[in-house]
Scaffold this active site. Sequence first.
Site, mmCIF file in Angstrom:
data_model
loop_
_atom_site.group_PDB
_atom_site.id
_atom_site.type_symbol
_atom_site.label_atom_id
_atom_site.label_comp_id
_atom_site.label_asym_id
_atom_site.label_seq_id
_atom_site.Cartn_x
_atom_site.Cartn_y
_atom_site.Cartn_z
ATOM 1 N N GLY A 134 0.829 -1.217 0.000
ATOM 2 C CA GLY A 134 0.000 0.000 0.000
ATOM 3 C C GLY A 134 0.856 1.257 0.000
ATOM 4 N N ILE A 136 3.505 1.913 1.778
ATOM 5 C CA ILE A 136 4.920 1.757 2.155
ATOM 6 C C ILE A 136 5.790 1.773 0.903
ATOM 7 C CG2 ILE A 136 6.606 0.266 3.312
ATOM 8 C CD1 ILE A 136 4.289 -1.122 4.708
ATOM 9 N N ASP A 201 -3.265 -13.398 -1.634
ATOM 10 C CA ASP A 201 -2.917 -11.971 -1.742
ATOM 11 C C ASP A 201 -1.433 -11.778 -1.398
ATOM 12 O OD1 ASP A 201 -3.781 -8.979 -1.698
ATOM 13 O OD2 ASP A 201 -2.787 -9.279 0.231
ATOM 14 N N LYS A 205 2.135 -10.705 -3.737
ATOM 15 C CA LYS A 205 3.104 -9.685 -3.328
ATOM 16 C C LYS A 205 4.492 -10.312 -3.159
ATOM 17 C CE LYS A 205 -0.657 -7.083 -1.202
ATOM 18 N NZ LYS A 205 -1.466 -6.905 0.003
HETATM 19 P P1 NAP Z 1 -12.711 -0.648 -5.469
HETATM 20 O O1 NAP Z 1 -12.970 0.200 -4.286
HETATM 21 O O2 NAP Z 1 -13.507 -1.887 -5.651
HETATM 22 O O3 NAP Z 1 -12.888 0.285 -6.769
HETATM 23 C C1 NAP Z 1 -12.848 -0.228 -8.054
HETATM 24 C C2 NAP Z 1 -13.251 0.871 -9.042
HETATM 25 O O4 NAP Z 1 -13.087 0.368 -10.352
HETATM 26 C C3 NAP Z 1 -14.705 1.323 -8.930
HETATM 27 O O5 NAP Z 1 -14.784 2.708 -9.144
HETATM 28 C C4 NAP Z 1 -15.402 0.568 -10.051
HETATM 29 O O6 NAP Z 1 -16.489 1.258 -10.609
HETATM 30 C C5 NAP Z 1 -14.314 0.477 -11.086
HETATM 31 N N1 NAP Z 1 -14.402 -0.722 -11.929
HETATM 32 C C6 NAP Z 1 -14.310 -2.005 -11.554
HETATM 33 N N2 NAP Z 1 -14.396 -2.825 -12.622
HETATM 34 C C7 NAP Z 1 -14.552 -2.013 -13.689
HETATM 35 C C8 NAP Z 1 -14.714 -2.256 -15.080
HETATM 36 N N3 NAP Z 1 -14.719 -3.480 -15.582
HETATM 37 N N4 NAP Z 1 -14.842 -1.174 -15.906
HETATM 38 C C9 NAP Z 1 -14.839 0.081 -15.397
HETATM 39 N N5 NAP Z 1 -14.688 0.369 -14.093
HETATM 40 C C10 NAP Z 1 -14.546 -0.673 -13.251
HETATM 41 O O7 NAP Z 1 -11.167 -1.103 -5.532
HETATM 42 P P2 NAP Z 1 -9.947 -0.475 -4.726
HETATM 43 O O8 NAP Z 1 -9.963 -0.990 -3.326
HETATM 44 O O9 NAP Z 1 -9.889 0.975 -4.952
HETATM 45 O O10 NAP Z 1 -8.696 -1.199 -5.427
HETATM 46 C C11 NAP Z 1 -8.202 -0.770 -6.681
HETATM 47 C C12 NAP Z 1 -6.846 -1.456 -6.925
HETATM 48 O O11 NAP Z 1 -5.923 -1.059 -5.912
HETATM 49 C C13 NAP Z 1 -6.885 -2.979 -6.882
HETATM 50 O O12 NAP Z 1 -5.974 -3.487 -7.814
HETATM 51 C C14 NAP Z 1 -6.406 -3.306 -5.473
HETATM 52 O O13 NAP Z 1 -5.796 -4.579 -5.342
HETATM 53 C C15 NAP Z 1 -5.367 -2.214 -5.274
HETATM 54 N N6 NAP Z 1 -5.085 -1.901 -3.879
HETATM 55 C C16 NAP Z 1 -6.095 -1.559 -3.069
HETATM 56 C C17 NAP Z 1 -5.820 -1.243 -1.741
HETATM 57 C C18 NAP Z 1 -6.910 -0.826 -0.810
HETATM 58 O O14 NAP Z 1 -6.614 -0.471 0.340
HETATM 59 N N7 NAP Z 1 -8.163 -0.812 -1.219
HETATM 60 C C19 NAP Z 1 -4.492 -1.302 -1.282
HETATM 61 C C20 NAP Z 1 -3.458 -1.631 -2.162
HETATM 62 C C21 NAP Z 1 -3.772 -1.933 -3.474
HETATM 63 P P3 NAP Z 1 -17.841 1.588 -9.777
HETATM 64 O O15 NAP Z 1 -17.427 2.628 -8.782
HETATM 65 O O16 NAP Z 1 -18.785 2.109 -10.797
HETATM 66 O O17 NAP Z 1 -18.244 0.285 -9.152
HETATM 67 N N1 HSE Z 2 -6.400 -7.217 1.147
HETATM 68 C C1 HSE Z 2 -5.150 -6.590 1.384
HETATM 69 C C2 HSE Z 2 -4.792 -6.658 2.867
HETATM 70 C C3 HSE Z 2 -5.118 -5.109 0.981
HETATM 71 O O1 HSE Z 2 -5.580 -7.127 3.684
HETATM 72 O O2 HSE Z 2 -3.699 -6.244 3.197
HETATM 73 C C4 HSE Z 2 -4.920 -4.891 -0.494
HETATM 74 O O3 HSE Z 2 -3.661 -5.359 -0.940
#
Ligand code: NAP
Ligand code: HSE
Length: 432
Positions: A134, A136, A201, A205
């Site tokens: 994330g 870091i 997950d 990583k």
């Molecule tokens: P999220 O909250 O589920 O948001 C996903 C977004 O993508 C939403 O806006 C969704 O649209 C859109 N979307 C999904 N599928 C789509 C498609 N086929 N076409 C167009 N738009 C689409 O996900 P997130 O937590 O932000 O995570 C995003 C990425 O960051 C992932 O790869 C995740 O592994 C990574 N990540 C996340 C975190 C975390 O803390 N969340 C940490 C590290 C890495 P709608 O809003 O219309 O549903």
């Molecule tokens: N699901 C992950 C966690 C966050 O619990 O650390 C996104 O990489």
Amino acid sequence: MEKVIKIGLLGSGTVGSGVIKVLEMNRRQITERVGAQLQIKTVLVRNLKKPRPYLRGIHLTDRFEDILNDPEIDIIVELIGGLHPAHEYMLQALEAGKSVVTANKDVVAQCGQDLFEAAEKNRVDFAFEASVGGGIPIITPLKQCLTANRITEIMGIVNGTTNYMLTKMTECGSSYADVLKEAQEKGYAEANPSADVDGLDAARKAAILSSIAFNTRVRLDNVSVEGITKITPEDIAYAKDLDCVIKLLAVGKDSPETGVDVRVHPVLLPKSHPLASVNGVYNAIFVRGNAVGEAMFYGQGAGSLPTASAVVSDIIDVARDMVNGSFGKVRCTCYEQKKICPLSKTVSSYYIRLLVDDEPGVLGMIATTFGSAGVSLKSVIQTRQNVKDHAEIVAVTHPVEHARIQQAVRELQELPVVDEMRNLLRVENDRG
Ligand code: NAP
Ligand code: HSE
């Protein structure tokens, strides 16, 4: 007039909305640091009807082509997650000569190579700092600040959900089922928690980190994976007796003799280890290099703003390259072909918990079985169970090959005095 670099954002969920906030919150400093203004021009989402008040003045679309075919957009930031269509979108963006920034560990772990090749071929950047840990900083430190070293070991708590669960089990003595429910109620664990609790997950990583640390392509199927589902309050209590805590670790080791060994599994970690005090949803990555010695990177491994911090830093880096007319300062670093150490040849100490008949000679039989399988014991604890005529034995071994411990376990299970093989976990103890 100040140059404006226009960005297309794919996804406006947890991280996407965080990116918009960080760019807004720190607009002035970012403009000065880049030497140009960064402007999000278009955002791709799935559902155009969802209310998104923070998107004032930004064009919203549900058609990727609106971003791909926009000649004004130079950087595409992929934050939709999952393999498809994220992989195809990133590949098309690179082929169209746009730099790509992503936080997507699924795609980087499984399809990183073709994205790097496309970036290089099209003379653009591909950056993925937020895909591990994330907020870091770890990808850039490995590729740049630690690049003078030969890295021999990398070890991380890279999944916040499972670290939260194990911390709660340690602090409150709660059961696995209870802490999972609590983690789901708090929004840390998803309704289907499999990717976190089964270790996938963390494995993604681990593959990314090891590929960078050891300069060789480590594929997801090179990583042996075990999750936390079999950890019980009894294991947590025995770990405490042994002056350890149980953590889910992503471990990568590079040895000229045995090759690259990459795995994810729970371990008993001595309380003196720097990773042992990383608690709750926090992540940390511990690195050993032949010049720097030990180094540790600690912080929030997930969440809207912490993850956006890493994504926006990548955007700034890419934008600086554009301002300077360069690209790909640090290209794909997997330039060596190293052998992968098979799981059977990996070496660890082990913790084995057995339910046995409580009668004379049983301990001797167990010690003999370990000895004949070539496993040397470091310590043995025996406690009387409230099951009549049974005792629980916990043995800790000296370092031994995985194949040997498996052989010992098979032979132990065949002994008539062994009623149940309750758990087998690794013990991490070699710091030096
Ligand atoms: P999220 O909250 O589920 O948001 C996903 C977004 O993508 C939403 O806006 C969704 O649209 C859109 N979307 C999904 N599928 C789509 C498609 N086929 N076409 C167009 N738009 C689409 O996900 P997130 O937590 O932000 O995570 C995003 C990425 O960051 C992932 O790869 C995740 O592994 C990574 N990540 C996340 C975190 C975390 O803390 N969340 C940490 C590290 C890495 P709608 O809003 O219309 O549903
Ligand atoms: N699901 C992950 C966690 C966050 O619990 O650390 C996104 O990489």
